[in-house]
Design a protein around this motif. Structure first.
Motif, PDB file in Angstrom:
ATOM      1  N   MET A  19       0.778  -1.259  -0.108  1.00  0.00           N
ATOM      2  CA  MET A  19       0.046  -0.078  -0.100  1.00  0.00           C
ATOM      3  C   MET A  19       0.876   1.360  -0.022  1.00  0.00           C
ATOM      4  O   MET A  19       0.195   2.276  -0.311  1.00  0.00           O
ATOM      5  CB  MET A  19      -0.803  -0.052   1.200  1.00  0.00           C
ATOM      6  N   ALA A  20       2.074   0.948   0.240  1.00  0.00           N
ATOM      7  CA  ALA A  20       2.957   2.387   0.271  1.00  0.00           C
ATOM      8  C   ALA A  20       2.578   3.262  -1.022  1.00  0.00           C
ATOM      9  O   ALA A  20       2.602   2.813  -2.091  1.00  0.00           O
ATOM     10  CB  ALA A  20       4.513   2.110   0.476  1.00  0.00           C
ATOM     11  N   THR A  21       2.384   4.370  -0.686  1.00  0.00           N
ATOM     12  CA  THR A  21       2.122   5.329  -1.796  1.00  0.00           C
ATOM     13  C   THR A  21       3.154   5.477  -2.831  1.00  0.00           C
ATOM     14  O   THR A  21       2.941   5.330  -4.094  1.00  0.00           O
ATOM     15  CB  THR A  21       1.959   6.732  -1.253  1.00  0.00           C
ATOM     16  N   PHE A  22       4.715   5.506  -2.487  1.00  0.00           N
ATOM     17  CA  PHE A  22       5.454   5.735  -3.498  1.00  0.00           C
ATOM     18  C   PHE A  22       6.439   4.654  -3.684  1.00  0.00           C
ATOM     19  O   PHE A  22       6.993   4.320  -4.912  1.00  0.00           O
ATOM     20  CB  PHE A  22       6.276   7.195  -3.210  1.00  0.00           C
ATOM     21  N   SER A  23       6.583   3.864  -2.909  1.00  0.00           N
ATOM     22  CA  SER A  23       7.453   2.672  -2.938  1.00  0.00           C
ATOM     23  C   SER A  23       7.012   1.463  -3.492  1.00  0.00           C
ATOM     24  O   SER A  23       5.733   1.248  -3.285  1.00  0.00           O
ATOM     25  CB  SER A  23       8.377   2.639  -1.608  1.00  0.00           C
ATOM     26  N   VAL A  24       7.659   0.325  -3.933  1.00  0.00           N
ATOM     27  CA  VAL A  24       7.275  -0.819  -4.445  1.00  0.00           C
ATOM     28  C   VAL A  24       8.127  -1.707  -3.842  1.00  0.00           C
ATOM     29  O   VAL A  24       9.197  -1.475  -3.167  1.00  0.00           O
ATOM     30  CB  VAL A  24       7.590  -0.839  -5.976  1.00  0.00           C
ATOM     31  N   PHE A 277      16.261   3.768  -1.230  1.00  0.00           N
ATOM     32  CA  PHE A 277      16.382   2.840  -0.292  1.00  0.00           C
ATOM     33  C   PHE A 277      15.098   3.130   0.942  1.00  0.00           C
ATOM     34  O   PHE A 277      14.712   4.396   0.964  1.00  0.00           O
ATOM     35  CB  PHE A 277      17.597   2.978   0.635  1.00  0.00           C
ATOM     36  N   GLU A 278      14.895   2.291   1.720  1.00  0.00           N
ATOM     37  CA  GLU A 278      14.116   2.530   2.775  1.00  0.00           C
ATOM     38  C   GLU A 278      14.879   1.890   4.114  1.00  0.00           C
ATOM     39  O   GLU A 278      15.709   0.908   4.183  1.00  0.00           O
ATOM     40  CB  GLU A 278      12.903   1.588   2.912  1.00  0.00           C
ATOM     41  N   LEU A 279      14.747   2.749   5.269  1.00  0.00           N
ATOM     42  CA  LEU A 279      15.361   2.234   6.532  1.00  0.00           C
ATOM     43  C   LEU A 279      14.479   1.666   7.381  1.00  0.00           C
ATOM     44  O   LEU A 279      13.197   2.364   7.676  1.00  0.00           O
ATOM     45  CB  LEU A 279      15.928   3.680   7.255  1.00  0.00           C
ATOM     46  N   LEU A 288      10.242  -1.875  11.336  1.00  0.00           N
ATOM     47  CA  LEU A 288       9.063  -0.702  11.251  1.00  0.00           C
ATOM     48  C   LEU A 288       9.982  -0.155  10.144  1.00  0.00           C
ATOM     49  O   LEU A 288      11.237   0.332  10.353  1.00  0.00           O
ATOM     50  CB  LEU A 288       8.942  -0.106  12.388  1.00  0.00           C
ATOM     51  N   GLU A 289       9.170   0.090   9.062  1.00  0.00           N
ATOM     52  CA  GLU A 289       9.781   1.028   7.970  1.00  0.00           C
ATOM     53  C   GLU A 289       9.687   2.570   8.601  1.00  0.00           C
ATOM     54  O   GLU A 289       8.502   3.093   8.743  1.00  0.00           O
ATOM     55  CB  GLU A 289       9.080   1.115   6.806  1.00  0.00           C
ATOM     56  N   VAL A 290      10.603   3.540   8.485  1.00  0.00           N
ATOM     57  CA  VAL A 290      10.583   4.612   9.158  1.00  0.00           C
ATOM     58  C   VAL A 290      10.889   5.688   8.125  1.00  0.00           C
ATOM     59  O   VAL A 290      10.467   7.043   8.526  1.00  0.00           O
ATOM     60  CB  VAL A 290      11.460   4.758  10.516  1.00  0.00           C
TER      61      VAL A 290
HETATM   62 MG    MG Z   1       7.227   3.858   2.143  1.00  0.00          MG
END
Ligand code: MG
Ligand code: FA5
Length: 433
Positions: A19-24, A277-279, A288-290
């Motif tokens: 569901m994340a708006t921008f990431s895949v 990247f995601e942290l 937890l994606e921050v």
């Molecule tokens: Mg995201």
């Protein structure tokens, strides 16, 4: 409240990907940093919760916390006056902003020095001041009503990207939205000549409902431009240099906030950065994606007067970080103005099943439920999904109702649920079972 959090977190990563708006979906886990989860994630014992919402005066010009739309018919943000009728247009089919969302505009929780979001913003400022003395320009009062161009086109979001849909974004009209990320301000600030900046603000998304998602939350955008002189002696190309500097900066920030917390980098995709990247931070038994971040697409720099430069950018979720830092179990608590919110009240669950149609989306359902139950709704969760021989698909949703301030009566919940059923039937045109 622990069991609730654990349930929500278990599905968090899967949901985030979907569901994340921008990431895949991430391509791979690129690296993992640091050692063990801390027994306590709070660096300072004094940063504990109970009285934070009442402790300090609001900044000049800000009003006390209000929670209902009726309380104000116009607000002012950064010198721009926003009246209810400017953003809520019930008869306009290109508008999907409800009163519950209007009621949050102008509250600017991140500008209240003793609110957890204000404390966190200032703690992040401290880190940048300490490590980049005076280099980063700070903005925390930019108007959240922005052009579609700023929110999407300027950061290269493709015309058919899901985040542009009425299902995901609050549209004021065909050309104007409530910003769904602070990246909406990147291009204008670059054009204005800024090369190092932090933008903090409230952002708005039609989104799922659970303990770590809320339709209004706060982000801080960071942006840093490098010129060829910066990387020429490094033995790296500009992109590799910026990516390394970005990771070093954000790992340093995470350590500044949390001490030796366990964290990891996940490769992802954003339209405006490459690589991206995601942290993730390890928090109460799950990742937890921050934040999301990356090396800015050249096209953005080129269009805004920085050809031959490279840049990094990040967008971090202030609530997510504050939940880890202050051990806050539910994202709605950031909006509570009742100091008894630390008390624990039991949730009440109601299930509803219906045959969906082609237009049905979970976000539309969530919007209906929140329109009726407001902040009394804690989670809307799909618990059953099947298609019969005739090809009809049935969904069963479990709605959790819980007040942060008091025990709810059966009668009140039954009334809410009855209303929800009626409106879901009439508005979403589904057949209740
Ligand atoms: Mg995201
Ligand atoms: C973005 O919004 C990008 N603009 C971030 C970015 C900026 C990437 C600059 C690259 C360069 P995303 O949709 O993943 O990305 O949101 C960023 C963070 O906001 C998430 O990591 C999460 O911490 C937080 N967040 C997202 N949705 C919600 C929500 N509904 N409630 C609370 N926090 C949320």
């Amino acid at each position: 409240m622990r069991p609730l959090i654990r349930t929500a977190r278990c599905c968090l990563r899967a949901r985030e990907r979907a569901m994340a708006t921008f990431s895949v979906a991430p391509a791979a886990i690129s690296s993992s940093t640091a050692a063990r989860p801390l027994s306590s994630l709070r660096p300072h014992g004094r940063l504990l919760l109970p009285c934070f919402l009442h402790a300090a005066p609001a900044p000049a010009g800000a009003r006390p916390l209000r929670t209902s739309a009726a309380a104000a018919s116009a607000v002012e943000v950064g010198g721009v006056k926003i009246a209810r009728e400017d953003v809520v247009k019930e008869d306009d089919p290109t508008n999907n902003v409800p009163d519950t969302i209007f009621s949050k505009i102008g509250l600017q929780l991140h500008r209240r020095d003793n609110h957890p979001l204000g404390i966190l913003k200032n703690t992040i400022y401290d880190y940048f001041d300490k490590n980049f003395a005076g280099q980063f320009d700070k903005f925390d009062d930019l108007c959240p009503v922005v052009a579609v161009k700023q929110n999407f086109d300027d950061v290269l979001v493709p015309a058919d990207h899901v985040s542009r849909s009425y299902n995901d974004t609050y549209y004021v009209d065909g050309q104007t939205v409530l910003r769904c990320h602070t990246s909406a301000h990147q291009a204008e600030l670059l054009r204005d000549g800024h090369t190092h900046f932090l933008v903090t603000g409230d952002v708005y998304r039609r989104d799922s409902i659970d303990s770590t998602h809320y339709p209004v939350f706060h982000q801080m955008e960071g942006f840093r431009v490098f010129s060829p002189d910066d990387w020429s002696g490094s033995g790296m190309d500009g992109t590799a240099y910026a990516a390394a500097d970005l990771k070093k900066t954000l790992e340093g920030l995470a350590r500044h906030l949390f001490g030796a917390v366990e964290m990891r980098w996940v490769d992802t995709y954003f339209p405006f950065t490459n690589p991206s990247f995601e942290l993730e931070i390890y928090f109460q038994d799950d990742w937890l994606e921050v934040l999301g971040c990356g090396v800015t697409e050249q096209e953005i720099l080129k269009r805004n007067g920085r050809t031959d430069h490279v840049a990094w950018a990040f967008g971090l979720g202030l609530e997510r970080l504050a939940m880890v830092l202050f051990d806050i179990p539910d994202i709605r608590l950031f909006w509570s103005n009742d100091k008894r919110f630390t008390s624990q009240f039991p949730p009440c669950y109601k299930d509803m099943s219906f045959w969906i149609n082609d237009e049905f989306t979970e976000n539309n359902l969530c919007e209906v439920v929140r329109g009726i139950a407001g902040d009394l709704v804690e989670e809307v969760k799909l618990i059953d999904n099947f298609t019969n021989k005739k090809g009809m698909t049935s969904h069963c949703y479990r709605i959790a109702y819980r007040s942060m301030e008091r025990s709810l009566t059966d009668e009140e919940i039954n009334d809410l649920q009855w209303n929800v059923r009626e409106v879901v039937k009439s508005k979403l045109k589904v057949e209740l079972r």
